[in-house]
Design an enzyme around this catalytic site. Structure first.
Site, short mmCIF file in Angstrom:
data_model
loop_
_atom_site.label_atom_id
_atom_site.label_comp_id
_atom_site.label_asym_id
_atom_site.label_seq_id
_atom_site.Cartn_x
_atom_site.Cartn_y
_atom_site.Cartn_z
CE LYS A 59 -4.03 -2.13 2.45
NZ LYS A 59 -4.66 -2.41 3.26
CE1 TYR A 61 -9.21 -3.78 0.61
CE2 TYR A 61 -8.26 -2.08 -0.70
CZ TYR A 61 -7.99 -2.58 0.02
OH TYR A 61 -6.61 -3.16 0.71
CG ASN A 99 -3.70 -2.78 7.36
OD1 ASN A 99 -3.85 -1.89 6.05
ND2 ASN A 99 -5.02 -3.88 7.30
CG HIS A 144 -5.05 -6.72 -1.11
ND1 HIS A 144 -6.02 -7.15 0.26
CD2 HIS A 144 -4.10 -7.71 -1.70
CE1 HIS A 144 -6.92 -7.59 -0.41
NE2 HIS A 144 -6.06 -8.15 -1.22
CD GLU A 176 -7.92 -9.80 -3.47
OE1 GLU A 176 -8.78 -9.46 -3.10
OE2 GLU A 176 -6.93 -9.91 -3.98
P1 IDP Z 1 -7.94 -7.16 5.70
O1 IDP Z 1 -6.73 -5.92 4.32
O2 IDP Z 1 -6.74 -7.78 6.29
O3 IDP Z 1 -8.04 -8.24 3.96
P2 IDP Z 1 -10.37 -6.46 4.90
O4 IDP Z 1 -10.90 -6.37 6.16
O5 IDP Z 1 -10.58 -6.60 3.74
O6 IDP Z 1 -8.66 -6.31 5.41
O7 IDP Z 1 -10.22 -4.65 5.41
C1 IDP Z 1 -9.11 -4.01 4.41
C2 IDP Z 1 -8.97 -3.15 4.13
O8 IDP Z 1 -9.86 -1.78 4.79
C3 IDP Z 1 -7.64 -3.46 5.59
O9 IDP Z 1 -6.53 -3.50 5.14
C4 IDP Z 1 -7.26 -1.87 6.37
O10 IDP Z 1 -6.57 -1.12 4.92
C5 IDP Z 1 -9.12 -1.11 5.76
N1 IDP Z 1 -9.58 -1.55 7.26
C6 IDP Z 1 -10.38 -2.25 7.92
N2 IDP Z 1 -11.07 -2.01 8.97
C7 IDP Z 1 -10.86 -0.61 8.88
C8 IDP Z 1 -10.89 0.04 10.37
O11 IDP Z 1 -11.71 -0.47 10.30
N3 IDP Z 1 -10.80 1.33 9.78
C9 IDP Z 1 -10.16 1.54 8.77
N4 IDP Z 1 -9.57 0.71 8.11
C10 IDP Z 1 -10.53 -0.51 7.68
MG MG Z 2 -9.59 -8.29 2.56
#
Ligand code: IDP
Ligand code: MG
Length: 303
Positions: free
Chosen positions: A124, A164, A227, A230, A241
């Site tokens: 990212k 997304y 974070n 992805h 994807e």
């Molecule tokens: P993942 O990346 O571990 O698969 P997902 O639930 O698919 O997690 O969420 C995609 C991305 O959305 C996350 O990596 C993060 O960047 C963002 N995200 C998920 N939950 C939150 C939240 O509660 N607050 C802000 N961003 C979030």
């Molecule tokens: Mg995800």
């Protein structure tokens, strides 16, 4: 005169024969006795050790004979034990021929298709800004996964919204899209055994506060909204994807030099080209073909 001379001759002859016999008895029986004896005089040596000659043959001579006789017995036993390990040799050879054909068209082909599992990983914008691209890629490379596609690009909002789309109802969705479009990203495809599941484990939990130390998120970030990486969460989403981010021609077909060292079943025999003696000594040839099955040498290196 002549009779006396003859008598003396035969007495000497008899003594000489006895000495000769004793000498050969000793000689045939024991090297140590021979080594101990002084080389100075044959006569002193031969006559002085008559008593020892009886012990000598027992200690050394039978030992090498027994060893020499055992060797030929061992060989047939080994063949008999190895034979049942190739009950379907013909099938193996057919499979190998098919694999070689496939390999000639796709140098990235592997015998075990489980090793060809692919996952979509994307670094990212925060990973790029923080200079973590090399560190994160290193983790996948060092683990043994094979990079088959990689781009450095600015992703459009449309592409990110499609990517997304399953989170479109979430409150954080607009900010997620804004953040993901705020700088370059590094989408990649990594290949290897259990690439999807292992990739997710390497990433760690979505929220870095829950990510184990040792994971990418557990080691390199703090906030769920930043974070750094992805990773596909299932085989289906990986396929979707990869197709969304890469055209088929952007995915490389190549054989990694590591493959034989990462996967037991992927060892290829080297072509039977002459090898310089210094290379053999250096252990360059690592072929581990079955020594009892010469047909197995059909394997060839194509690169
Ligand atoms: P993942 O990346 O571990 O698969 P997902 O639930 O698919 O997690 O969420 C995609 C991305 O959305 C996350 O990596 C993060 O960047 C963002 N995200 C998920 N939950 C939150 C939240 O509660 N607050 C802000 N961003 C979030
Ligand atoms: Mg995800």
């Amino acid at each position: 005169m002549s009779a006396l001379a003859m008598e003396s001759f035969w007495l000497n002859k008899s003594a000489c024969d006895d000495a000769e016999r004793a000498y050969y008895e000793k000689l045939s029986g024991c090297k140590q006795t021979e080594e101990k004896s002084s080389p100075a005089s044959d006569e002193v040596d031969l006559f002085a050790s008559d008593d020892e000659a009886t012990e000598a043959p027992v200690s050394v001579k039978p030992a090498p004979k027994a060893k020499a006789e055992k060797k030929p017995e061992a060989a047939p036993k080994k063949v008999a034990a190895e034979a049942p390990t190739w009950p379907n040799k013909a099938e193996c050879n057919d499979a190998e021929t098919k694999f070689q054909e496939e390999l000639s068209k796709n140098p990235g082909a592997l015998r075990n298709k489980a090793y060809e599992e692919r996952t979509f990983i994307m670094l990212k914008p925060d990973a790029v800004q923080r200079g973590l691209v090399g560190e994160i890629m290193d983790r996948f490379e060092s683990r043994g996964f094979k990079l088959v596609a990689c781009k450095f690009m600015a992703a459009s909002k449309e592409l990110l919204m499609t990517h997304y789309s399953d989170l479109s109802k979430k409150g954080f969705f607009p900010e997620l899209i804004r953040y993901m479009a705020s700088g370059p990203v590094v989408p990649m495809v990594w290949e290897g055994l259990n690439a999807v599941k292992q990739g997710r484990m390497m990433l760690g939990a979505t929220n870095p506060k829950d990510s184990d130390p040792g994971t990418i998120r557990g080691d390199l970030c703090i906030d769920v909204g930043r974070n750094v990486i992805h990773g596909s969460d299932s085989l289906e989403s990986a396929a979707k994807e990869i197709a969304l981010w890469f055209k088929p021609e952007e995915i490389s077909q190549w054989r990694s030099a590591q493959v034989e060292w990462c996967y037991e079943e992927e060892e290829l025999a080297t072509a039977p080209a002459p090898v310089a003696s210094h290379q053999v000594r250096a252990g360059q040839s690592s072929v581990c073909s079955d020594p009892w099955d010469t047909s197995h040498s059909a394997r060839q290196v194509l690169i």
